[in-house]
Write a protein that holds these residues in place. Structure first.
Motif, PDB file in Angstrom:
ATOM      1  N   TYR A 193       0.808  -1.212   0.000  1.00 32.48           N
ATOM      2  CA  TYR A 193       0.000   0.000   0.000  1.00 32.48           C
ATOM      3  C   TYR A 193       0.843   1.266   0.000  1.00 32.48           C
ATOM      4  O   TYR A 193       0.358   2.337  -0.347  1.00 32.48           O
ATOM      5  CB  TYR A 193      -0.974  -0.002   1.185  1.00 32.48           C
ATOM      6  CG  TYR A 193      -2.380  -0.350   0.775  1.00 32.48           C
ATOM      7  CD1 TYR A 193      -3.292   0.628   0.415  1.00 32.48           C
ATOM      8  CD2 TYR A 193      -2.789  -1.675   0.700  1.00 32.48           C
ATOM      9  CE1 TYR A 193      -4.572   0.315   0.023  1.00 32.48           C
ATOM     10  CE2 TYR A 193      -4.077  -2.005   0.316  1.00 32.48           C
ATOM     11  CZ  TYR A 193      -4.975  -1.008  -0.030  1.00 32.48           C
ATOM     12  OH  TYR A 193      -6.254  -1.330  -0.438  1.00 32.48           O
ATOM     13  N   SER A 194       2.093   1.159   0.370  1.00 30.10           N
ATOM     14  CA  SER A 194       2.938   2.360   0.345  1.00 30.10           C
ATOM     15  C   SER A 194       3.344   2.723  -1.073  1.00 30.10           C
ATOM     16  O   SER A 194       3.539   3.894  -1.402  1.00 30.10           O
ATOM     17  CB  SER A 194       4.183   2.154   1.207  1.00 30.10           C
ATOM     18  OG  SER A 194       4.969   1.080   0.700  1.00 30.10           O
ATOM     19  N   THR A 195       3.446   1.716  -1.947  1.00 37.83           N
ATOM     20  CA  THR A 195       3.809   1.979  -3.342  1.00 37.83           C
ATOM     21  C   THR A 195       2.645   1.773  -4.297  1.00 37.83           C
ATOM     22  O   THR A 195       2.757   2.060  -5.485  1.00 37.83           O
ATOM     23  CB  THR A 195       4.957   1.050  -3.774  1.00 37.83           C
ATOM     24  OG1 THR A 195       4.507  -0.324  -3.695  1.00 37.83           O
ATOM     25  CG2 THR A 195       6.178   1.242  -2.880  1.00 37.83           C
ATOM     26  N   LEU A 196       1.543   1.232  -3.767  1.00 37.68           N
ATOM     27  CA  LEU A 196       0.376   0.875  -4.588  1.00 37.68           C
ATOM     28  C   LEU A 196       0.782  -0.043  -5.737  1.00 37.68           C
ATOM     29  O   LEU A 196       0.367   0.116  -6.882  1.00 37.68           O
ATOM     30  CB  LEU A 196      -0.327   2.132  -5.125  1.00 37.68           C
ATOM     31  CG  LEU A 196      -0.886   3.100  -4.090  1.00 37.68           C
ATOM     32  CD1 LEU A 196      -1.584   4.280  -4.778  1.00 37.68           C
ATOM     33  CD2 LEU A 196      -1.869   2.397  -3.152  1.00 37.68           C
ATOM     34  N   GLN A 197       1.544  -1.078  -5.384  1.00 37.91           N
ATOM     35  CA  GLN A 197       2.020  -2.044  -6.358  1.00 37.91           C
ATOM     36  C   GLN A 197       1.866  -3.454  -5.814  1.00 37.91           C
ATOM     37  O   GLN A 197       2.016  -3.692  -4.605  1.00 37.91           O
ATOM     38  CB  GLN A 197       3.496  -1.793  -6.704  1.00 37.91           C
ATOM     39  CG  GLN A 197       3.774  -0.466  -7.379  1.00 37.91           C
ATOM     40  CD  GLN A 197       3.201  -0.389  -8.786  1.00 37.91           C
ATOM     41  OE1 GLN A 197       3.169  -1.398  -9.499  1.00 37.91           O
ATOM     42  NE2 GLN A 197       2.746   0.783  -9.179  1.00 37.91           N
TER      43      GLN A 197
END
Length: 978
Positions: free
Chosen positions: A348-352
């Motif tokens: 969720y921090s990189t949305l990857q």
């Protein structure tokens, strides 16, 4: 034109009736324009004629005298369950001087004066021209008083304030409703629908097992002319609006949904024609839909699921006109869906997406409630016109559906469901599980078989009909937690009602372990007999009298009967008045009682062996799969609801002489023509649920009764929950010594009152509505209809479901489990939408261009705050209509926003493709305005625990959205008919 003997028809046909001013020597000849089916009907001394049980379609109605045609009408459309008045007043009179001259005309009354029910009938032509999603539920939502059910139940509808499991669905006369829960139905290729009938009240005695509504579909059939067609519908994600992401009320991101889009490609085709002209016909149709996309999960289960769904639907129908008086039909339907998911972890921090977790493969299985049962259905039907006055119908059908779910983990094979409910944690504990919930156990399957037989006889002005309607539903099903069990991390604190759960002082967190497992082969047997009389008292008044007698029997996993209900009498009464005698102004009224059987799923958990317990632990550290480490148990195992893995005695599962679930309904309305093209009307509806079936899970009433009557129950075997009629006195058999000695406990309403003076309220679910409509019949240019509904659905019980928390346990909901849980529950119910406005229509601008629109506006759903009770004597945690230890009555927290939706479409049929314009290009835009209002939220406002000061701990999930209106998307289509 004088109104004549006017009678509605069975659930797969219609009727043509009428009146002749000069009946002497006349015969009415009725011919199907597509199949050649011909009936010659006599005319009685008063000039009345009637042709019953006609297959829906186009007909020519001709008056003949001395072998010569006097007058005829072409393109008479017989609609599903309806009656068409084709009278020949002037033609018959003119025959005295114009014998042998044919006069044709197609102008027929727009109002069906033969019906006392409330229905909407949508034809294949309308479904093709309106911007409606290509599924049965979307079409049903066009009808007034019908709303979408809670999103957690899947793509289902609620009728007239009832819960979404209270409907019945038929295809060609056979019930295809979900055999286990009543939620959803087996579907069919959308283009195979000839007519879809939506009953939302007042239906006759031939229908039962529904206290919501009825969706009745008749499919297309072959004709003498060979026809074929192919189509392709593309829904690209590139033209789709991004769905709204989900945020908690404090602004924290809960679920990123910006890229949760799908692309779909659907291929369709059909073939129909005569294998033997005028005798044997075939119709076949198929849909193949491939949908691809991916879904990002929540921060509590951060996953990215890439999904490929393959849905295959086909229908084959053979019609054999053995003679014009004997017809046989065979229908085969298949509805199969396979879903393959490749699941990855998500950052969720990189949305990857990150590392691969495994696969999730499903067949005929909705990952949530199972509201899309699918399966194969086979139906056979015979219709015999034995005389002009005597008709018989016989039908047999069966269905079978396999449900599968296979999880393949990439790493650890031990992946339990992990939930982090800590309200102040700096990081979220996640597991390796892919579902994070309950999953279907192996071997799940549904089967049904049933038959119907009815006889119809016309005796003067009376149309008498009697029949038998039997169906058996069988299911093997069960659910369990993913990975076998569930870990719930919580803030440390005392657990109300569980005094031995005492974390040491200074403990910040603790963890709850839950195990839940069910599985059984269960059966429900439903039988019914009905009789009805449609009495044409005179040219303007028709009286309908009906009586349905139903029997329900439910069997548990050991084949033992635990509930048997007989002689459930459901009277029906209706009256119509053709005010002017020309079918231009109809007033009608009806009253009826409607019963509903206990769904099969009740036996899975309530009458068969099941296991459900909680254990509490201190822990030190968390493993890589999210499981707690270094456990130290607090207190002992707590079996919930008495579910300890043993099969309860079937005699002790339910109250004796349990009354069926039933509702009374009253309707008063009128329909009026305005000129030649317009119709308008109004209708008042009142529904009252008079008897419900649910379970209660409280031993205190038995203890109170035993003490008062001097009965020793120190060794009694009392099940965790009993089925009963809420709000009433009930009698139960109790095993008082644990050795099978059964003693009746006649519990009055006073016995259910707690020491604090809290008792069960009387059952209450009421619905009233005013429906107004204005309709413009198609006149070569345009068609349109506007409906406005003002309604209220209120009380203390939604019915079989509990949409407040999305509970999927029809008839065994959390409601009524104990008196305390029913405090402050009276108010607007989840399916209450006070205002609804629906408008739809289409405009044939030129022979090549058609434009359509569909508008829906509705007020929002009521909001609640559900929390902790100060005493929590039944140990249910955050399950009460109380917040901060204060009453929080149902519906007292306002409403969700109004919803507005506009769908538009256009169709281009180029003249250069041929005179019949066989080629069509279509574009449908759904939710043009892009509105994505909240349509569902979390209504549980507290965690279920209390802090060190004894105050309820607020839930950070309260009022978090769980569903929005579907984002805007575009569908492109092309069809070619040969």
């Amino acid at each position: 034109m004088g109104s004549s003997a006017a009678f509605a028809q069975s659930n797969a046909s219609g009727v043509i009736f009428g009146h002749l001013a000069q009946p002497e020597g006349a015969t009415v000849r009725i011919q199907n324009l597509d199949t050649g089916l011909t009936r010659e009907i006599g005319v009685d001394s008063q000039g009345r004629y009637r042709a019953a049980s006609l297959p829906v379609g186009r007909y020519r109605v001709t008056i003949e005298r001395d072998g010569q045609t006097v007058e005829s009408r072409d393109n008479v459309q017989v609609t599903l369950g309806g009656g068409v008045d084709v009278s020949f007043e002037e033609g018959a009179a003119a025959a005295k001087t114009l014998e042998g001259i044919t006069v044709t005309g197609n102008s027929l009354p727009a109002i069906d004066v033969s019906s006392v029910d409330s229905r909407t009938v949508l034809t294949a032509e309308q479904l093709q021209k309106l911007p409606v999603a290509r599924d049965v539920t979307a079409a049903a939502l066009l009808a007034p008083g019908v709303i979408a059910g809670d999103s957690r139940y899947g793509n289902v509808a609620s009728f007239g304030g009832a819960s979404a499991s209270e409907n019945q669905y038929y295809i060609n006369g056979y019930a295809v409703t979900n055999a286990l829960t009543g939620l959803g139905f087996t579907s069919l290729p959308f283009d195979a629908i000839d007519q879809q009938q939506i009953f939302f009240g007042g239906y006759g005695a031939e229908y039962g097992r529904s206290t919501g509504g009825v969706v009745n579909i008749v499919t297309k059939r072959g004709g003498n002319e060979w026809k074929a067609g192919v189509g392709m519908y593309v829904t690209p994600q590139y033209f789709a609006q991004s769905p709204r992401s989900v945020y908690r009320t404090n602004g924290q991101l809960y679920q990123y949904r910006g890229s949760n889009k799908t692309s779909a490609m659907q291929y369709t085709g059909y073939l129909s024609g005569a294998l033997i002209k005028d005798k044997l016909f075939f119709y076949g149709a198929g849909d193949f839909t491939r949908t691809t996309g991916h879904t990002v999960g929540t921060i509590l289960a951060p996953q990215d699921a890439g999904e490929v769904s393959k849905a295959t639907k086909w229908l084959a129908k053979v019609d054999w006109n053995i003679t014009d008086n004997h017809i046989v039909e065979f229908t085969g339907i298949s509805d199969q869906t396979d879903i393959d998911r490749s699941i990855y972890a998500y950052n969720y921090s990189t949305l990857q997406a990150t590392n691969y977790l495994g696969t999730d493969k499903l067949k005929n299985y909705d990952a949530g409630p199972g509201s899309a049962p699918g399966g194969d259905v086979y139906i056979g039907k015979y219709t015999g016109y034995l005389t002009d006055s005597l008709t018989i119908n016989a039908l047999y059908g069966r269905s079978e559906t396999d449900h599968e779910r296979r999880l393949g983990y990439a790493g650890s094979s031990n992946c339990p469901w992990i939930t982090d409910s800590r309200s102040d944690a700096s990081s979220v504990i996640v597991g390796c599980g892919m579902v994070n919930g309950t999953v279907l156990g192996p071997g799940a399957k549904d089967k049904t078989h049933g038959w119907r037989f009815d006889v119809e006889y016309q005796l003067g002005s009376h149309d008498l009909r009697a029949g038998v309607d039997n169906q058996t539903l069988e299911s093997y099903s069960g659910r369990q937690y993913e990975g076998g069990y569930r870990w719930v991390y919580r803030n440390a604190g005392t657990v109300p009602g569980r005094p031995d759960i005492q974390p040491p002082a200074g403990t910040q967190y603790f963890v709850e372990k839950r195990l839940f497992q069910t599985g059984a082969a269960v059966r429900t047997e439903q039988e019914a007999q009905f009789i009805e009389d449609r009495w044409q008292m005179n040219d303007r008044w028709m009286l309908y009298l009906g009586l349905r007698n139903e029997q329900f029997k439910n069997l548990n996993g050991d084949g033992q009967t635990y509930v048997a209900q007989r002689h459930q009498l459901a009277p029906r009464l209706g009256l119509t008045w053709d005010v002017f005698g020309d079918s231009s102004f109809k007033m009608y009224a009806n009253a009826g009682r409607y019963h509903l059987a206990i769904p099969s799923n009740v036996a899975i958990r309530g009458a068969s062996a099941s296991t459900y317990y909680s254990e509490y632990y201190l822990y030190d550290g968390v493993g890589p799969n999210g499981e707690p480490l270094n456990l130290q148990q607090l207190g002992s195992r707590i079996y919930l609801n008495g579910e300890d893995g043993t099969t309860p005695n079937p005699q002790t599962v339910a109250a004796k002489n349990l009354k069926a679930y039933y509702q009374d309904e009253y309707i008063l309305g009128f329909d009026k023509t305005l000129g030649t093209d317009w119709t308008w009307g109004a209708k008042l509806t009142y529904r009252k649920l008079l008897s419900s079936i649910d379970d209660f899970c409280d031993s205190r009433p038995f203890e109170k009764y035993a003490e008062r009557n001097g009965i020793d129950i120190s060794n009694a075997s009392i099940p965790g929950c009993y089925l009963f009629n809420p709000g009433e006195s009930n009698t139960f058999l109790v095993d008082v010594d644990g050795q099978g000695t059964l003693v009746p406990f006649k519990l009055t309403k006073q016995d259910f009152v707690t020491p604090e003076g809290v008792g069960f309220p009387d059952l209450k679910r009421k619905y009233y509505a005013l429906d107004l409509y204005l309709e413009h019949q198609f006149n070569d240019k345009w068609y349109g209809r506007v409906d406005y509904t003002f309604s209220r659905s209120y009380g203390n019980s939604e019915g079989q479901l509990k949409s407040d928390i999305g509970q999927l346990d029809p008839s065994v909901t959390q409601d009524w489990d104990a008196p305390e849980i029913m405090q402050y529950t009276n108010g607007p119910l989840p399916n209450d939408r006070t205002h609804q406005l629906k408008a739809y229509g289409y405009f044939q601008a030129t022979p090549e261009w058609l434009f359509g629109a569909n508008v829906s506006v509705a007020s929002g759903r009521p909001k609640n705050c559900i929390g902790v009770d100060p005493v929590d004597a039944i140990q249910y945690g955050a399950s009460y209509f109380e917040c901060n230890f204060q009453p929080s009555p149902r519906g007292s927290r306002g409403r969700l926003p109004w919803t507005y939706q506009l769908n538009l479409n256009t169709e281009y049929r180029p003249l250069w493709a041929g005179a019949s314009q066989p080629l069509a290009f279509t574009v449908n835009v759904y939710n043009v305005l892009g509105k994505q209002e909240e349509i569902g939220i979390i209504e549980v406002g507290e965690t279920g625990a209390v802090d060190a000061q004894g105050r309820p701990i607020k839930s950070r999930e309260y009022q978090r959205p769980i569903a929005f209106q579907k984002a805007r998307y575009v569908q492109f289509g092309v069809r070619y008919d040969f």
